[in-house]
Design an enzyme around this catalytic site. Structure first.
Site, PDB file in Angstrom:
ATOM      1  CG  HIS A  84      -2.125   0.763   1.188  1.00  5.84           C
ATOM      2  ND1 HIS A  84      -3.054   0.574   0.207  1.00  5.84           N
ATOM      3  CD2 HIS A  84      -2.617   1.762   1.966  1.00  5.84           C
ATOM      4  CE1 HIS A  84      -4.065   1.415   0.380  1.00  5.84           C
ATOM      5  NE2 HIS A  84      -3.814   2.148   1.434  1.00  5.84           N
ATOM      6  NE  ARG A 123      14.929  10.336   7.853  1.00  5.49           N
ATOM      7  CZ  ARG A 123      15.533   9.372   8.561  1.00  5.49           C
ATOM      8  NH1 ARG A 123      14.988   8.913   9.671  1.00  5.49           N
ATOM      9  NH2 ARG A 123      16.711   8.904   8.185  1.00  5.49           N
TER      10      ARG A 123
HETATM   11  N1  INI Z   1      -1.970   7.119   4.742  1.00  7.75           N
HETATM   12  C1  INI Z   1      -0.897   7.785   5.211  1.00  7.75           C
HETATM   13  O1  INI Z   1      -0.937   9.025   5.297  1.00  7.75           O
HETATM   14  N2  INI Z   1       0.213   7.092   5.588  1.00  7.75           N
HETATM   15  C2  INI Z   1       0.297   5.731   5.491  1.00  7.75           C
HETATM   16  O2  INI Z   1       1.357   5.159   5.880  1.00  7.75           O
HETATM   17  C3  INI Z   1      -0.809   5.019   4.993  1.00  7.75           C
HETATM   18  N3  INI Z   1      -0.760   3.571   4.869  1.00  7.75           N
HETATM   19  O3  INI Z   1       0.301   2.982   5.124  1.00  7.75           O
HETATM   20  O4  INI Z   1      -1.719   2.931   4.538  1.00  7.75           O
HETATM   21  C4  INI Z   1      -1.960   5.755   4.620  1.00  7.75           C
HETATM   22  N4  INI Z   1      -3.059   5.125   4.149  1.00  7.75           N
HETATM   23  C5  INI Z   1      -4.361   5.777   4.057  1.00  7.75           C
HETATM   24  C6  INI Z   1      -4.548   6.553   2.759  1.00  7.75           C
HETATM   25  O5  INI Z   1      -3.752   7.719   2.738  1.00  7.75           O
HETATM   26  C7  INI Z   1      -6.004   6.988   2.581  1.00  7.75           C
HETATM   27  O6  INI Z   1      -6.380   7.847   3.629  1.00  7.75           O
HETATM   28  C8  INI Z   1      -6.981   5.815   2.533  1.00  7.75           C
HETATM   29  O7  INI Z   1      -6.559   4.842   1.601  1.00  7.75           O
HETATM   30  C9  INI Z   1      -8.402   6.321   2.130  1.00  7.75           C
HETATM   31  O8  INI Z   1      -8.390   6.870   0.814  1.00  7.75           O
END
Ligand code: INI
Length: 149
Positions: A84, A123
């Site tokens: 993902h 960071r």
């Molecule tokens: N969103 C993030 O901001 N960081 C992540 O690490 C992450 N992971 O790993 O899944 C993540 N997923 C959610 C994505 O940004 C959306 O909000 C979601 O898919 C709904 O559209």
């Protein structure tokens, strides 16, 4: 005539868009950005989105509104063990760059992309600076640069 740094910043309006996902990290990025912007006369507004995937659509709406001199996007995409990561990080980066080029509004990429939470925390103010602070400095520099062109 080109305005001085302070003249330009007085008229500036900056939107910060922060992703709530990995909130422990992104709250620190946000605090770092605000800390830098506190010493600027620019007007600063913050809006939250669920995750980094949602950053571009909000940045696009804000950039097209004509209200903002610069937009700062903040988030943390952490690889963990899921593919993902590549979709979220890649699409966020591409979308943010597209918005910036299409609208001419600087959209700053203050998104951490790391393998572990520890790297992200390091960071965001713990060990290796704070990417939120860097993003705020980048926004101020871009506002000045754009005003000179
Ligand atoms: N969103 C993030 O901001 N960081 C992540 O690490 C992450 N992971 O790993 O899944 C993540 N997923 C959610 C994505 O940004 C959306 O909000 C979601 O898919 C709904 O559209």
């Amino acid at each position: 005539m080109v305005g001085t740094k302070n003249d330009v910043q007085k008229k500036a309006s900056i939107l910060i868009i922060v992703a709530s996902f990995n909130e422990l990290v992104t709250k620190s990025l946000h605090a770092g950005a605000l800390d830098v912007l506190d010493s600027s006369p620019a007007q600063v507004t913050t809006k939250w989105v669920p995750g980094c995937f949602e950053l571009p659509v909000v940045a696009a709406k804000a950039a097209r509104s004509g209200k903002y001199s610069a937009i700062i996007t903040l988030g943390a995409v952490i690889r963990g063990e899921t593919p993902h990561f590549d979709f979220v990080a890649g699409e966020a980066a591409r979308g943010i760059m597209d918005v910036s080029l299409e609208t001419g509004v600087p959209v700053i990429f203050g998104v951490l992309t790391t393998n572990t939470v520890e790297q992200a925390l390091n960071r965001s103010g713990i060990k290796y600076g704070n990417k939120g602070r860097d993003a705020a400095h980048a926004a101020l520099q871009m506002i000045q640069t754009m005003s000179e062109i």
